[in-house]
Write an enzyme that holds these catalytic residues in place. Sequence first.
Site, PDB file in Angstrom:
ATOM      1  N   HIS A  54      57.778   2.164 100.726  1.00  0.00           N
ATOM      2  CA  HIS A  54      58.566   2.482  99.521  1.00  0.00           C
ATOM      3  C   HIS A  54      60.027   2.109  99.726  1.00  0.00           C
ATOM      4  O   HIS A  54      60.726   2.695 100.549  1.00  0.00           O
ATOM      5  CB  HIS A  54      58.454   3.970  99.182  1.00  0.00           C
ATOM      6  CG  HIS A  54      59.068   4.302  97.857  1.00  0.00           C
ATOM      7  ND1 HIS A  54      58.576   3.827  96.667  1.00  0.00           N
ATOM      8  CD2 HIS A  54      60.154   5.049  97.523  1.00  0.00           C
ATOM      9  CE1 HIS A  54      59.308   4.276  95.670  1.00  0.00           C
ATOM     10  NE2 HIS A  54      60.284   5.022  96.159  1.00  0.00           N
ATOM     11  N   TYR A 114      62.545  -2.112  89.737  1.00  0.00           N
ATOM     12  CA  TYR A 114      62.714  -1.778  88.319  1.00  0.00           C
ATOM     13  C   TYR A 114      63.970  -2.341  87.681  1.00  0.00           C
ATOM     14  O   TYR A 114      64.207  -2.139  86.490  1.00  0.00           O
ATOM     15  CB  TYR A 114      62.632  -0.263  88.101  1.00  0.00           C
ATOM     16  CG  TYR A 114      63.664   0.578  88.840  1.00  0.00           C
ATOM     17  CD1 TYR A 114      64.918   0.814  88.296  1.00  0.00           C
ATOM     18  CD2 TYR A 114      63.357   1.156  90.072  1.00  0.00           C
ATOM     19  CE1 TYR A 114      65.843   1.591  88.970  1.00  0.00           C
ATOM     20  CE2 TYR A 114      64.282   1.930  90.754  1.00  0.00           C
ATOM     21  CZ  TYR A 114      65.530   2.144  90.191  1.00  0.00           C
ATOM     22  OH  TYR A 114      66.446   2.908  90.865  1.00  0.00           O
ATOM     23  N   HIS A 260      56.714  10.536  97.358  1.00  0.00           N
ATOM     24  CA  HIS A 260      57.358  11.852  97.476  1.00  0.00           C
ATOM     25  C   HIS A 260      56.324  12.976  97.482  1.00  0.00           C
ATOM     26  O   HIS A 260      56.171  13.675  98.463  1.00  0.00           O
ATOM     27  CB  HIS A 260      58.447  12.103  96.414  1.00  0.00           C
ATOM     28  CG  HIS A 260      59.561  11.120  96.469  1.00  0.00           C
ATOM     29  ND1 HIS A 260      60.310  10.918  97.603  1.00  0.00           N
ATOM     30  CD2 HIS A 260      60.031  10.232  95.533  1.00  0.00           C
ATOM     31  CE1 HIS A 260      61.212   9.969  97.368  1.00  0.00           C
ATOM     32  NE2 HIS A 260      61.062   9.526  96.130  1.00  0.00           N
ATOM     33  N   ASP A 311      62.775   4.222 101.170  1.00  0.00           N
ATOM     34  CA  ASP A 311      63.189   4.543  99.809  1.00  0.00           C
ATOM     35  C   ASP A 311      64.611   4.091  99.492  1.00  0.00           C
ATOM     36  O   ASP A 311      64.861   2.934  99.260  1.00  0.00           O
ATOM     37  CB  ASP A 311      63.006   6.051  99.574  1.00  0.00           C
ATOM     38  CG  ASP A 311      63.148   6.446  98.106  1.00  0.00           C
ATOM     39  OD1 ASP A 311      63.337   5.546  97.270  1.00  0.00           O
ATOM     40  OD2 ASP A 311      63.067   7.641  97.794  1.00  0.00           O
TER      41      ASP A 311
HETATM   42 ZN   LIG Z   1      61.908   5.723  95.084  1.00  0.00          ZN
END
Ligand SMILES: [Zn+2]
Length: 433
Positions: A54, A114, A260, A311
């Site tokens: 991630h 994104y 998560h 992340d």
């Molecule tokens: Zn994330």
Amino acid sequence: MRLFAERAWLPAGLAADVLIEVAAGRFAAVTPGGAAGDARRLPGVVLPGLANAHSHAFHRALRGRTSGGDFWSWRHGMYAVAARLDPDRYLALARATYAEMALAGVTAVGEFHYLHHGPGGTPYADPNAMAGALREAAADAGIRLTLLDTCYLAGGLGPGGHLPLEEVQRRFSDGTAAAWAERVSALRESPGVRVGAAIHSVRAVPAADLGTVAGAPGPLHVHLSEQPAENEACLAVHGVTPARLLAEAGALGPRTTAVHATHLTAADVALLGRSGTTACFCPTTEQDLADGIGPARELRDAGAPLALGSDQHAVTDLLTEARCLEAHERLRSRRRGIFSPAELLAALTRHAAIGWPDAGRIEVGARADLVAVRTDTVRTAGTRADQLPLVATAADVDTVVADGTEVVTAGRHRLGDVPRLLAAAITPLWTGD
Ligand SMILES: [Zn+2]
């Protein structure tokens, strides 16, 4: 390529004096108890290449700049950086970020992507220009990329339903799920690139659109219950938890990874476990953003495989993520040894979660990814090889081979001065230069 490891972590466990032969990017022979002969000797303990399941590459620009505040004020800073990125700046930042990952032993990254469009949401001439920058960045850095193209349609979820997009969020949105699917259908895979899909979260994708994203081919990722506010809004609007909502939309299962998975009910844990959904923990991010501690052991026991991700890159060190996974469980349970080193290694090497099921093991036929971790540094000297995942850090990584190509040698990345590349990519984002 012929390599020799005094210690290597093979599928059956640690083995001694392992002769490793690589041909055409795969392990051609793995022979424990062998002689080095003319093979090159790798230092320390050799592990399979690590999977960073991630990542948001551009969040690297936020490190050391967002102290204080809460999750939502951090998000404000993240949006400010997002607003200043274009494909060229994104390429420079992602290239340096991925090189830093390679230095940490990562051989494949799942990029939860994104930031698709230009300012105001206007598509670039190539609607996938930002994805193209990520693809080029990963190739330059020498790691595989799984492009988890993320659907992002709403500005959040309030008690009254989904909120309109904020100005910067327009860059994340294709307007409709159908338009998202249309743009994603133009993405092509290549030897080092897989294409998958992501539901940003139940905050950003209305329930009616979840099925469209879940129906896309390849791995499917979703941010799940990172903050209690998401659960509260989901319960208020839909009457069910986010995990249940995803299950009802057909979005859970063996090709899904829930990222998560922090604030779950016992029923959510059972749902994820029963469906074979992978749970990806990002412990340094969850610390940094004060998210809380998710039920990792319960999820594993319920049947959910575990993966790890850096992340937002507050720290880029997968070995530290693994150690924190265990450390969080100790603080939560006040017991030690919740995850064995072998279980931590399994989470560190779960390439299947990002669409590379033929990687993550040093065995004949698998992708030739490996990491040599030094055992003679101030951190690792005097430790037992079988406890290395609980001790070593990214600073102990010496050699990294991805798909049979050496990317890091003696702690140095093939692109050269990675700190300089990082600074050159990040500084202009904050000074407006
Ligand atoms: Zn994330």
